[in-house]
Design a protein around this motif. Structure first.
Motif, PDB file in Angstrom:
ATOM      1  N   GLY A 102       0.787  -1.332   0.022  1.00 28.18           N
ATOM      2  CA  GLY A 102       0.118  -0.026  -0.069  1.00 28.18           C
ATOM      3  C   GLY A 102       0.837   1.213   0.047  1.00 28.18           C
ATOM      4  O   GLY A 102       0.307   2.415   0.232  1.00 28.18           O
ATOM      5  N   ALA A 103       2.010   1.164  -0.351  1.00 24.37           N
ATOM      6  CA  ALA A 103       2.993   2.428  -0.443  1.00 24.37           C
ATOM      7  C   ALA A 103       3.814   2.331  -1.841  1.00 24.37           C
ATOM      8  O   ALA A 103       4.399   1.484  -1.978  1.00 24.37           O
ATOM      9  CB  ALA A 103       3.994   2.130   0.795  1.00 24.37           C
ATOM     10  N   ALA A 104       3.383   3.363  -2.325  1.00 23.15           N
ATOM     11  CA  ALA A 104       3.879   3.613  -3.757  1.00 23.15           C
ATOM     12  C   ALA A 104       5.211   4.450  -3.831  1.00 23.15           C
ATOM     13  O   ALA A 104       5.805   4.254  -4.775  1.00 23.15           O
ATOM     14  CB  ALA A 104       2.835   4.266  -4.696  1.00 23.15           C
ATOM     15  N   ALA A 105       5.507   5.216  -2.721  1.00 30.42           N
ATOM     16  CA  ALA A 105       6.511   6.350  -2.614  1.00 30.42           C
ATOM     17  C   ALA A 105       7.901   5.385  -2.836  1.00 30.42           C
ATOM     18  O   ALA A 105       8.054   4.489  -2.307  1.00 30.42           O
ATOM     19  CB  ALA A 105       6.530   6.982  -1.611  1.00 30.42           C
ATOM     20  N   PRO A 106       8.812   6.135  -3.443  1.00 31.06           N
ATOM     21  CA  PRO A 106      10.204   5.447  -3.740  1.00 31.06           C
ATOM     22  C   PRO A 106      10.840   5.347  -2.340  1.00 31.06           C
ATOM     23  O   PRO A 106      11.885   4.697  -2.177  1.00 31.06           O
ATOM     24  CB  PRO A 106      10.935   6.580  -4.638  1.00 31.06           C
ATOM     25  N   GLU A 107      10.414   6.206  -1.306  1.00 29.52           N
ATOM     26  CA  GLU A 107      11.133   6.191   0.022  1.00 29.52           C
ATOM     27  C   GLU A 107      10.815   4.905   0.466  1.00 29.52           C
ATOM     28  O   GLU A 107      11.710   4.194   1.463  1.00 29.52           O
ATOM     29  CB  GLU A 107      10.323   7.236   0.775  1.00 29.52           C
ATOM     30  N   THR A 108       9.526   4.035   0.140  1.00 25.79           N
ATOM     31  CA  THR A 108       9.477   2.871   0.701  1.00 25.79           C
ATOM     32  C   THR A 108      10.495   1.698   0.294  1.00 25.79           C
ATOM     33  O   THR A 108      11.170   0.949   0.768  1.00 25.79           O
ATOM     34  CB  THR A 108       8.257   2.174   0.149  1.00 25.79           C
ATOM     35  N   ASP A 109      10.820   2.033  -1.244  1.00 27.98           N
ATOM     36  CA  ASP A 109      11.947   1.157  -1.681  1.00 27.98           C
ATOM     37  C   ASP A 109      13.329   1.271  -1.078  1.00 27.98           C
ATOM     38  O   ASP A 109      13.707   0.181  -0.767  1.00 27.98           O
ATOM     39  CB  ASP A 109      12.056   1.461  -3.349  1.00 27.98           C
TER      40      ASP A 109
ATOM     41  N   ASP B  60       7.988   8.674 -15.428  1.00 27.36           N
ATOM     42  CA  ASP B  60       7.737   8.607 -14.014  1.00 27.36           C
ATOM     43  C   ASP B  60       8.389   7.291 -13.707  1.00 27.36           C
ATOM     44  O   ASP B  60       8.660   7.679 -12.210  1.00 27.36           O
ATOM     45  CB  ASP B  60       6.165   8.518 -13.958  1.00 27.36           C
ATOM     46  N   ASP B  61       8.490   6.315 -14.274  1.00 28.25           N
ATOM     47  CA  ASP B  61       9.438   5.228 -13.715  1.00 28.25           C
ATOM     48  C   ASP B  61      10.862   5.720 -13.602  1.00 28.25           C
ATOM     49  O   ASP B  61      11.402   5.305 -12.411  1.00 28.25           O
ATOM     50  CB  ASP B  61       9.298   3.939 -14.734  1.00 28.25           C
ATOM     51  N   ALA B  62      11.277   6.460 -14.423  1.00 25.11           N
ATOM     52  CA  ALA B  62      12.857   6.900 -14.406  1.00 25.11           C
ATOM     53  C   ALA B  62      12.927   7.732 -13.275  1.00 25.11           C
ATOM     54  O   ALA B  62      14.087   7.867 -12.474  1.00 25.11           O
ATOM     55  CB  ALA B  62      13.168   7.530 -15.769  1.00 25.11           C
ATOM     56  N   GLU B  63      12.055   8.476 -12.804  1.00 28.27           N
ATOM     57  CA  GLU B  63      11.997   9.583 -11.805  1.00 28.27           C
ATOM     58  C   GLU B  63      11.877   8.935 -10.590  1.00 28.27           C
ATOM     59  O   GLU B  63      12.644   9.057  -9.714  1.00 28.27           O
ATOM     60  CB  GLU B  63      10.743  10.589 -12.018  1.00 28.27           C
ATOM     61  N   HIS B  64      10.913   7.978 -10.586  1.00 28.63           N
ATOM     62  CA  HIS B  64      10.914   7.044  -9.317  1.00 28.63           C
ATOM     63  C   HIS B  64      12.217   6.371  -8.893  1.00 28.63           C
ATOM     64  O   HIS B  64      12.638   6.509  -7.882  1.00 28.63           O
ATOM     65  CB  HIS B  64       9.878   5.747  -9.472  1.00 28.63           C
ATOM     66  N   PHE B  65      12.904   5.880 -10.023  1.00 31.30           N
ATOM     67  CA  PHE B  65      14.058   5.303  -9.981  1.00 31.30           C
ATOM     68  C   PHE B  65      15.095   6.016  -9.479  1.00 31.30           C
ATOM     69  O   PHE B  65      15.864   5.780  -8.694  1.00 31.30           O
ATOM     70  CB  PHE B  65      14.603   4.483 -11.167  1.00 31.30           C
TER      71      PHE B  65
ATOM     72  N   ARG C 269      18.858   8.410  -5.300  1.00 34.97           N
ATOM     73  CA  ARG C 269      19.185   9.624  -4.485  1.00 34.97           C
ATOM     74  C   ARG C 269      19.394   9.274  -2.889  1.00 34.97           C
ATOM     75  O   ARG C 269      19.875   9.766  -2.156  1.00 34.97           O
ATOM     76  CB  ARG C 269      18.068  10.736  -4.634  1.00 34.97           C
ATOM     77  N   LEU C 270      17.994   8.443  -2.510  1.00 38.39           N
ATOM     78  CA  LEU C 270      17.924   8.191  -1.069  1.00 38.39           C
ATOM     79  C   LEU C 270      18.918   7.271  -0.662  1.00 38.39           C
ATOM     80  O   LEU C 270      19.614   7.353   0.432  1.00 38.39           O
ATOM     81  CB  LEU C 270      16.263   7.490  -0.981  1.00 38.39           C
TER      82      LEU C 270
ATOM     83  N   TYR D  64       6.734 -11.385 -10.780  1.00 41.35           N
ATOM     84  CA  TYR D  64       5.710 -10.313 -10.704  1.00 41.35           C
ATOM     85  C   TYR D  64       6.323  -8.807 -10.275  1.00 41.35           C
ATOM     86  O   TYR D  64       5.651  -7.896  -9.941  1.00 41.35           O
ATOM     87  CB  TYR D  64       5.054 -10.765  -9.079  1.00 41.35           C
ATOM     88  N   TYR D  65       7.929  -8.809 -10.540  1.00 39.60           N
ATOM     89  CA  TYR D  65       8.471  -7.539 -10.164  1.00 39.60           C
ATOM     90  C   TYR D  65       8.097  -6.258 -11.093  1.00 39.60           C
ATOM     91  O   TYR D  65       7.913  -6.455 -12.292  1.00 39.60           O
ATOM     92  CB  TYR D  65       9.887  -7.614  -9.865  1.00 39.60           C
ATOM     93  N   THR D  66       7.729  -4.999 -10.532  1.00 40.27           N
ATOM     94  CA  THR D  66       7.773  -3.912 -11.308  1.00 40.27           C
ATOM     95  C   THR D  66       8.715  -2.752 -10.936  1.00 40.27           C
ATOM     96  O   THR D  66       9.217  -2.958  -9.818  1.00 40.27           O
ATOM     97  CB  THR D  66       6.337  -3.134 -11.210  1.00 40.27           C
ATOM     98  N   ARG D  67       8.892  -1.838 -11.596  1.00 38.16           N
ATOM     99  CA  ARG D  67      10.052  -0.656 -11.089  1.00 38.16           C
ATOM    100  C   ARG D  67      11.085  -1.269 -10.423  1.00 38.16           C
ATOM    101  O   ARG D  67      12.080  -2.089 -11.039  1.00 38.16           O
ATOM    102  CB  ARG D  67       9.414   0.160 -10.020  1.00 38.16           C
ATOM    103  N   THR D  68      11.415  -0.939  -9.177  1.00 41.64           N
ATOM    104  CA  THR D  68      12.682  -1.076  -8.531  1.00 41.64           C
ATOM    105  C   THR D  68      13.108  -2.788  -8.207  1.00 41.64           C
ATOM    106  O   THR D  68      12.216  -3.636  -7.947  1.00 41.64           O
ATOM    107  CB  THR D  68      12.589  -0.567  -7.130  1.00 41.64           C
ATOM    108  N   LEU D  69      14.157  -3.221  -8.475  1.00 44.15           N
ATOM    109  CA  LEU D  69      14.641  -4.529  -8.329  1.00 44.15           C
ATOM    110  C   LEU D  69      16.164  -4.458  -7.728  1.00 44.15           C
ATOM    111  O   LEU D  69      16.769  -3.781  -8.320  1.00 44.15           O
ATOM    112  CB  LEU D  69      14.705  -5.191  -9.799  1.00 44.15           C
ATOM    113  N   PHE D  70      16.284  -5.377  -6.683  1.00 48.87           N
ATOM    114  CA  PHE D  70      17.529  -5.521  -5.900  1.00 48.87           C
ATOM    115  C   PHE D  70      18.025  -6.542  -5.524  1.00 48.87           C
ATOM    116  O   PHE D  70      17.176  -7.515  -5.471  1.00 48.87           O
ATOM    117  CB  PHE D  70      17.602  -4.276  -4.890  1.00 48.87           C
ATOM    118  N   GLU D  71      19.389  -6.704  -5.494  1.00 48.76           N
ATOM    119  CA  GLU D  71      19.992  -8.003  -4.779  1.00 48.76           C
ATOM    120  C   GLU D  71      21.361  -7.837  -4.297  1.00 48.76           C
ATOM    121  O   GLU D  71      22.203  -7.155  -4.808  1.00 48.76           O
ATOM    122  CB  GLU D  71      20.111  -9.114  -5.974  1.00 48.76           C
TER     123      GLU D  71
END
Ligand code: AMP
Length: 417
Positions: A132-139, A229-234, A239-240, A260-267
């Motif tokens: 329920g959180a879309a903000a990049p701060e959550t990522d 907007d995806d690029a901006e999110h990333f 930045r964070l 199932y992944y969208t946008r941010t992916l990390f490992e």
């Protein structure tokens, strides 16, 4: 002789200690950030994983332990935690809770993989989800918290790889472009990659085949195709992470085995591990809940392998469990004394002492040796129903007492003078 099944192992008491430490770090780090524990069943309907994880993934195609539940329904031992947690989120109407709903979990998972060091058929994962959180701060928060956990466990040589997958729409377009590119280079690809071009072209980035790798070096990259907007999110996620002092490498070829992944992916991976170097990873899954029948709800999470955290982590000095009192019955044949000893140990525990009863029938002499070995502070030798001898092991001092006075004497911590 029976043995643990291939790809499984026993967690012996000496191994359980570090798992306990890990769990207390998880509780502190994730609990402190408002994540609460959730546990879902060890098995779920097979359809949940087919739909949630993705029908073309290795997990669903080759690695699931599926069985008939006796009523004609296909069930599967859970290979991962996110789809079940989203299922629970929907089933319990958790969208009515204040958002985001943040969970952590710790449990075992099952994949029919070829076992090797750091790879098992039953393995343990710790993970977290913020739904329920879309903000990049959550990522960034999820990544920072996982980094903190790995740090607390002393995991050495970590590397963080980061990518963005954009939205499914971008991926469809990109997928067409990549598929076209792969078909144009078919003759240079490995048989396995060639056979899967139309099924899962992204997997070509994962290939260990030389020819394929050469082709992929020049392949179009999804990171260069992101919608604004995806690029901006990333950009904001990066930045964070910069502000948090977390180092990362951008990896346009980062692929994870779940659809199932969208946008941010990390490992996160660790040099301290061998071939199986992935410690933990995750990403955003903004379409998954809708795909499972819920309302459109963004989410992000990670899962990390506990075996690998422990393999790559620092050995922590383990303090032996404290033993305040060992109760020994002098004459075991004396049933009333045996009852008094049993009661003394029980009451001592109720009074908050770590108290053990000697259970093997050792002689008094070897019981005292045993007390030394387990580092007991006191030994109470129960002589009969009413009287005991309390020995302080450090000083060697001993004193005859009424059995009823033993606990109070230990609690006072006084010398037995
Ligand atoms: P995944 O759910 O595939 O993204 O995996 C997340 C993490 O779980 C990996 O980085 C590993 O640390 C761990 N993991 C996945 N599969 C296994 C396995 N078969 N045995 C041990 N650990 C695993």
């Amino acid at each position: 002789m029976f043995q643990a099944p291939k790809g499984t192992y026993d967690v012996l008491p000496r191994d359980a200690e570090r798992r306990g430490i890990l769990k207390s770090h998880v509780q502190r780090i994730f609990g402190g950030a408002g994540y609460r524990r959730i546990e879902t069943p060890a098995f779920e309907s097979t359809e949940l994983f087919a739909r949630g994880v993705g029908a073309s993934t290795d997990i669903v195609q080759k690695e699931m332990y599926s069985f008939d539940d006796g009523g004609g329904r296909s069930m599967t031992l859970r290979p991962e935690g996110t789809a079940p947690i989203c299922r629970a989120y929907i089933e319990h109407g958790m969208h009515k809770l204040p958002l985001p709903v943040k969970f952590w979990y710790l449990g075992s998972f099952f994949r029919a993989e070829q076992p090797q060091k750091g790879r098992y058929r039953q393995f343990w994962q710790v993970g977290a989800e913020a739904i329920g959180a879309a903000a990049p701060e959550t990522d960034a928060e999820i990544i920072v918290l996982l980094a903190e956990l790995l740090d607390a466990m002393g995991v050495k040589g970590t590397r963080l790889r980061l990518a963005s997958l954009g939205t499914p729409e971008t991926r469809v377009e990109y997928r067409d472009e990549l598929t076209g590119y792969l078909h144009a280079h078919e003759s240079e690809l490995s048989d396995e990659v060639r056979a899967r071009i139309d099924l899962n072209p992204m997997r070509a980035f994962d290939s260990s085949d030389r020819g394929t790798q050469a082709v992929m070096a020049n392949a179009p990259k999804l990171l260069d195709r992101l919608a604004p907007d995806d690029a901006e999110h990333f950009d904001q996620v990066k930045r964070l992470l910069d502000v948090a002092g977390i180092r990362y490498e951008l990896d346009p070829a980062l692929v994870r085995g779940l659809d199932y992944y969208t946008r941010t992916l990390f490992e996160f991976s660790s040099d301290a591990l061998g071939a199986q170097s992935g410690v933990g990873g995750g990403g955003r899954y903004d379409r998954l809940i809708e795909q499972l029948g819920g309302q459109p709800t963004p989410g992000i999470g990670f899962a990390a392998g506990i075996e690998r955290i422990l393999l790559a982590g620092a050995e922590q000095p383990i303090a032996p469990d404290p033993v305040d009192l060992l109760v020994v019955v002098a004459d075991r044949e004396d049933r009333t004394a045996a009852v008094a000893g049993f009661e003394l140990a029980r009451e001592a525990r109720q009074a908050g002492l770590a108290a053990q009863l000697e259970l093997t029938g050792r002689s008094l002499k070897s019981a005292l040796k045993h007390a030394d070995r387990i580092n007991a502070r006191y030994v109470a030798i129960v002589n009969d129903q009413k009287s005991a001898t309390l020995k302080e092991m450090d000083s060697g001092e001993q004193h005859d007492l009424k059995a009823t006075g033993v606990i109070a004497t230990i609690l006072r911590g006084s010398r037995l003078a």
